[in-house]
Design a protein around this motif. Sequence first.
Motif, PDB file in Angstrom:
ATOM      1  N   LEU A 134       0.832  -1.205   0.000  1.00 48.32           N
ATOM      2  CA  LEU A 134       0.000   0.000   0.000  1.00 48.32           C
ATOM      3  C   LEU A 134       0.863   1.251   0.000  1.00 48.32           C
ATOM      4  CD1 LEU A 134      -2.810  -1.029   2.510  1.00 48.32           C
ATOM      5  CD2 LEU A 134      -3.015  -0.799   0.025  1.00 48.32           C
ATOM      6  N   PHE A 135       1.945   1.223   0.759  1.00 49.93           N
ATOM      7  CA  PHE A 135       2.850   2.379   0.827  1.00 49.93           C
ATOM      8  C   PHE A 135       3.503   2.620  -0.532  1.00 49.93           C
ATOM      9  CE2 PHE A 135       6.999   4.365   1.730  1.00 49.93           C
ATOM     10  CZ  PHE A 135       6.560   5.511   2.383  1.00 49.93           C
ATOM     11  N   ALA A 136       3.887   1.553  -1.195  1.00 50.74           N
ATOM     12  CA  ALA A 136       4.578   1.683  -2.484  1.00 50.74           C
ATOM     13  C   ALA A 136       3.623   2.026  -3.627  1.00 50.74           C
ATOM     14  CB  ALA A 136       5.325   0.387  -2.811  1.00 50.74           C
ATOM     15  N   ASP A 137       2.439   1.424  -3.625  1.00 52.77           N
ATOM     16  CA  ASP A 137       1.559   1.513  -4.792  1.00 52.77           C
ATOM     17  C   ASP A 137       0.260   2.274  -4.558  1.00 52.77           C
ATOM     18  OD1 ASP A 137       3.446  -0.043  -6.102  1.00 52.77           O
ATOM     19  OD2 ASP A 137       2.415  -1.905  -5.623  1.00 52.77           O
ATOM     20  N   GLY A 138      -0.055   2.636  -3.311  1.00 55.11           N
ATOM     21  CA  GLY A 138      -1.286   3.381  -3.036  1.00 55.11           C
ATOM     22  C   GLY A 138      -2.534   2.594  -3.364  1.00 55.11           C
ATOM     23  N   VAL A 139      -3.586   3.321  -3.772  1.00 56.52           N
ATOM     24  CA  VAL A 139      -4.869   2.686  -4.046  1.00 56.52           C
ATOM     25  C   VAL A 139      -4.730   1.621  -5.130  1.00 56.52           C
ATOM     26  CG1 VAL A 139      -7.212   3.080  -4.908  1.00 56.52           C
ATOM     27  CG2 VAL A 139      -6.232   4.643  -3.269  1.00 56.52           C
ATOM     28  N   GLY A 140      -3.825   1.819  -6.070  1.00 55.87           N
ATOM     29  CA  GLY A 140      -3.610   0.836  -7.127  1.00 55.87           C
ATOM     30  C   GLY A 140      -3.146  -0.512  -6.606  1.00 55.87           C
TER      31      GLY A 140
END
Length: 188
Positions: A134-140
């Motif tokens: 989640l930290f690296a890619d966010g909502v995606g």
Amino acid sequence: MNMATSSAAESVRTLEWLKKTKWVAVPVYQREYRWSFESAHRLLEDVKSVAAEDDPDATHFLGSMLTIGVGGVTLVDGQQRLMTLVLMLMALREAAQGEDPDMAATIGALLRAGTGPELRLRGHEKQAVVLRRLFADGVGATGGAASGALEENYGQLAREIADCWRRVWVGLNRLEMVVIRLLDGANA
């Protein structure tokens, strides 16, 4: 009569405490993150509410965190709230990236343990993998289909925070809590 004490407590601003804490580990005996979105949403509404107050000294009491250790700590109680706050910070960082890259960097530094990619909050093994993604890619990172409470709450919080992230940042900075630290010899 000499009574030994097994704990020490202090009232702190939540984000200041997080910033000065090297890492926060969730021990294996803690249950996994299970907050429903209703619980996460209630906390978000409290954050927005304290941000809306005219008094710059206004605060909102988050509750207490029970920890072991100094510098880097093991979280004995308070995981659900702290994990939700971390999800909010991640959503804030994502929302700020397009408008205010410096703010996004500030929030990213708050979430990371040091200058590397390791996150300050260290969940269970499965949680840690999800948080890093989640930290690296966010909502995606969820690919549109949330597979658990972390992804579901993150996606919902990100959508709710996107248009009011500055207000949420103000509110998060107004959160206070009591940190109760168990001293050597105390049984968690």
